[in-house]
Design an enzyme around this catalytic site. Structure first.
Site, mmCIF file in Angstrom:
data_model
loop_
_atom_site.group_PDB
_atom_site.id
_atom_site.type_symbol
_atom_site.label_atom_id
_atom_site.label_comp_id
_atom_site.label_asym_id
_atom_site.label_seq_id
_atom_site.Cartn_x
_atom_site.Cartn_y
_atom_site.Cartn_z
ATOM 1 N N HIS A 1 -1.449 0.368 2.643
ATOM 2 C CA HIS A 1 0.039 0.033 2.546
ATOM 3 C C HIS A 1 0.084 -1.042 3.436
ATOM 4 C CE1 HIS A 1 -0.106 3.859 0.424
ATOM 5 N NE2 HIS A 1 0.547 3.190 -0.670
ATOM 6 N N ARG B 1 -4.609 14.866 -9.321
ATOM 7 C CA ARG B 1 -3.686 14.483 -10.360
ATOM 8 C C ARG B 1 -3.906 15.611 -11.605
ATOM 9 N NH1 ARG B 1 -3.153 7.875 -9.855
ATOM 10 N NH2 ARG B 1 -2.428 7.812 -7.641
ATOM 11 N N ASP C 1 -6.924 3.397 -0.153
ATOM 12 C CA ASP C 1 -5.593 3.189 -0.434
ATOM 13 C C ASP C 1 -4.771 2.451 0.934
ATOM 14 O OD1 ASP C 1 -3.337 2.986 -1.913
ATOM 15 O OD2 ASP C 1 -2.844 5.028 -1.528
ATOM 16 N N HIS D 1 1.370 -1.991 -2.051
ATOM 17 C CA HIS D 1 0.375 -0.946 -2.198
ATOM 18 C C HIS D 1 -1.026 -1.751 -2.752
ATOM 19 C CE1 HIS D 1 3.315 2.297 -3.225
ATOM 20 N NE2 HIS D 1 4.124 1.169 -3.309
ATOM 21 N N CYS E 1 1.387 6.952 -0.588
ATOM 22 C CA CYS E 1 2.552 5.953 -0.169
ATOM 23 C C CYS E 1 3.572 6.812 0.821
ATOM 24 C CB CYS E 1 2.976 5.251 -1.078
ATOM 25 S SG CYS E 1 2.919 5.951 -2.740
ATOM 26 N N GLN F 1 -8.768 7.648 -2.877
ATOM 27 C CA GLN F 1 -8.170 6.284 -3.062
ATOM 28 C C GLN F 1 -8.607 5.482 -1.729
ATOM 29 O OE1 GLN F 1 -4.358 6.867 -4.095
ATOM 30 N NE2 GLN F 1 -4.587 5.542 -6.035
ATOM 31 N N LYS G 1 2.373 -4.754 -10.870
ATOM 32 C CA LYS G 1 0.928 -4.864 -10.056
ATOM 33 C C LYS G 1 0.063 -5.616 -10.824
ATOM 34 C CE LYS G 1 -1.394 -1.012 -12.777
ATOM 35 N NZ LYS G 1 -1.599 0.155 -12.936
#
Length: 665
Positions: free
Chosen positions: A408, A386, A406, A538, A357, A404, A492
RNA sequence: GCCGUCUUAGCUCAGUCGGUAGAGCAGCUCACUCGUAAUGAGCAGGUCGUCGGUUCGAUUCCGACAGACGGCUCCA
């Protein structure tokens, strides 16, 4: 002796009865051996589970609890846990008792012992348990006071601690409420045939009437567990077991476990040559082999195309950045523990990216933005790293490096509800295309007790949570609350999908974030010329590509649907002489975009069939003399079905259709 | 990170009460091979996870580390 009036509730209806004072619940169910407890309520109290030894009072409404019901199994398992604890203390008298509640499919009991249990100990404990079951000990409930219990249980330090926590037991530890309820304190005595107390335990109950009512059980494994679930506390030794209403039900349960082991993606990943975790690279860092690479690429191609169709722009960002970026976003120092340590050079600390992000925010703010651009949707396969603790790494489902899918979405506050809805529906269609169609949603909110873990104002949290809740409700799917599960920057929704054998997996998430736009000072120019702050949403549809691939392997037990199968068609000549014929067919299939291999090895025909079968290839295409004469091929499917003499063009069309429709065969 | 168990050939596993190891499958070679889940023979393949210690000698015993597995805790 006086009469009291009670009501017996049966599936057939309500039956009003008069019984004499002192009548016990079991007398109502004398002829029903499958009834092991009673659910009792009356005009002034909600129904509660009681032992069959419960003495009825006027006005009671009583229903029998069958052993095969949800409550019945919990009672059975809790009683079995008691028998196990008794066996443990008989064999290891110095063992101190922790807690022993029923859990999904079984039970456990925690013990404080000098030396951890070994598998041989479990065998010993299990045979002692069988002896106790045979002895037909009676579970006998006895009300006590805190003070009396403290004297009786002076040797059980953990039980003493629970007595002190009575009333708040639900918060004290998962399962602790099975030991001490909020009401009166009770001890259960196990009384043997001679009327002696063989064992006792602080317990809320209820229990089976006697140990002989345990039809089937098995101890599964031992492991350590922190007392009251807190890693600051001492580790106790936990023994897990399972208990069922019949030998058959136990066997079925054990078969389900075997089935889950058979589907284990770590095992199948090795057998099907999909991926591996080389020690040389490091724990939790997978490599994809060519066959796993095909599945991964198909997933990526599909989801990239779908994002673009849904109005997302494909972007790209690096794997590392200076740490200031993550301070701006709020991730540092918040999540420093779960990020890899920084690399220091050129006077700056660089961090491996743990989330995408912040970088997408920089794309947003790279130039002035107009309200006309919103919702602005950015998407990428963002590689993140991570630092997961060593003990939690698990195959592809918990790794240290992953991608991911991912996105946004930057939008106005007014657009946010529609954008959340859009993302949620998009995600569900994606999952359905991969063959998952049984979902429920989880709404993760901030933990009201630990507000320091979350940033942002109370009003913003309330607004964001309300929007997510409303959209989630509108899907018509079951919505399960998950208090405390939110990210630090916002609540979320996560999608939980059930796989082919009923296990649920967390898939993608949609997160509402009003914090990062403020921290990054993101703004757009509104129609009235004013500068406004966007909301960012997200969303990851798969969650992680690696994890989702692992879930798919388990869901399909390695037998991927044709569109995802690494090898879609395995061509097998009946004899060498027909290999060229199949090479020609394979050439036509390749032109049609099909992944096909011809097995021209020295193996015999049957062996080639077996190999293709073990590789779980969806279509075997076989050709021998009979096929060649007709210009045809023969199909063999994974389930062993055959379809012989299919004209080549038809066969190709059939394979192509199966791939395009993404159906399973 | 914590507790426990484990680590022997590419894979699945035997084995060595301390004297440097074996099978099946896979691989390679040769022969065989025309109808739906294993053709046969031969060959090759291992610093017994890594590093230390004890010992005349360690794959075996001890320790540390790494990795795997089962849990716990954690999971933005």
């Amino acid at each position: 002796m006086s009469e009291i009036k009670i009501v017996v509730l049966t599936p057939a209806g309500r039956e009003e009865r008069s019984v004499t004072t002192g009548t016990k619940a079991w007398e109502l169910f004398k002829d029903e051996p499958e009834i092991i407890a009673a659910r009792v309520g009356n005009a002034s109290s909600a129904a509660a589970l009681k032992d069959l030894a419960y003495e009825l009072v006027d006005g009671d409404e009583v229903a029998g609890v069958e052993i095969a019901s949800r409550d019945g199994r919990d009672i059975l398992r809790h009683s079995t846990a008691h028998v196990m604890a008794q066996a443990v203390q008989e064999i290891f008298p110095q063992a101190k008792l922790g807690i022993g509640p029923p859990v999904q499919d079984g039970f456990y009991y925690d013990f404080d012992v000098e030396t951890p249990f070994v598998p041989a100990d479990l065998d010993k404990i299990e045979s002692r348990m069988r002896k106790i079951v045979k002895e037909n000990q009676r579970f006998s409930r006895r009300v006590t006071t805190d003070d009396d219990a403290r004297v009786e249980l002076a040797e059980e330090p953990y039980k003493l601690e629970l007595i002190g926590l009575k009333g708040s037991a639900a918060d004290a530890a998962e399962g602790a409420s099975a030991e001490v309820g909020a009401g009166e304190l009770t001890i259960y005595d196990n009384i043997n045939r001679n009327g002696e107390v063989a064992w006792k335990d602080l317990c809320r109950g209820p229990h089976l009437p006697t140990t002989k009512r345990i039809p089937a059980f098995k101890l599964m494994r031992s492991a350590a567990a922190y007392w009251r679930g807190d890693e600051k506390n001492k580790q106790l030794q936990r023994i897990y077991g399972t208990a069922w209403e019949s030998k058959e039900a136990l066997d079925e349960h054990l078969h389900r476990i075997e089935e889950a082991e058979r589907r284990d993606h770590r095992k199948l990943g090795k057998e099907l040559d999909l991926f591996s975790f080389p020690d040389e690279i490091g724990s939790g860092l997978p490599v994809f082999h060519p066959k796993g690479g095909v599945i991964k690429r198909e997933m990526e191609d599909y989801v990239r195309r779908r994002h673009i169709e849904e109005g997302f722009s494909y972007v790209g960002t690096p794997h590392i950045s200076k740490d200031g970026l993550f301070h701006t976003s709020g991730h540092l120092p918040h999540y420093a523990d779960t990020m890899f340590p920084p690399m220091e050079f050129e006077g700056a600390n660089y961090q491996l990216k743990a989330m995408n992000c912040p970088m997408h925010n920089l794309i947003f703010s790279s130039r002035g933005r107009s309200y006309r651009e919103l919702p602005l949707r950015l998407f990428e396969f963002g590689s993140v790293y991570r630092y997961e603790k060593s003990g939690v790494i698990h195959g592809l489902t918990r790794v240290r490096g992953f991608a991911q899918d991912d996105s946004h979405s930057y939008c106005t506050q007014e657009q946010a509800p529609d954008e959340v809805k859009h993302l949620l529906n998009f995600m569900l269609t994606v999952l359905r295309d991969f063959g998952l169609d049984d979902f429920y949603l989880e709404l993760s909110t901030r933990d009201e007790e630990k507000l320091d873990k979350f940033i942002g104002s109370e009003e913003d949290w309330a607004t964001a949570t309300a929007i997510l809740e409303q959209v989630a409700t509108e899907t018509g799917l079951e919505l399960v609350p998950d208090p405390g599960g939110a990210a630090f920057y916002g609540p979320k929704i996560s999608v939980q999908a059930k796989d082919a054998i009923g296990r649920t997996w967390q898939m993608g998430t949609v997160q509402y974030d009003f914090n990062q736009p403020a921290r990054f000072e993101l703004e757009y120019q509104a129609a009235d010329g004013s500068r406004q702050q966007p909301v960012m949403i997200h969303s990851a549809k798969f969650g992680s590509i690696e994890r989702f691939l692992g879930v798919l392997v388990e869901h399909y037990a390695g037998a991927m649907p044709p569109w995802l199968a690494p090898v879609q068609v395995q061509a097998i000549p009946v004899a060498d002489a027909f290999a060229d014929y199949l090479y020609d067919v394979a050439g036509q299939l390749k032109k049609a975009g099909i992944r096909v291999e011809v097995d021209d090895s020295n193996d015999r025909f049957q062996k080639k069939i077996r190999n293709a079968q073990l590789q779980k290839v969806p279509f075997m295409l076989i050709a021998g003399g009979e096929d060649v004469e007709k210009g045809a091929v023969s199909f063999r499917y994974r389930d062993g079905r055959q379809d012989n003499g299919v004209p080549i063009a038809d066969a190709i069309a059939r394979v192509v259709a199966a791939v395009e429709s993404r159906e399973q065969v």
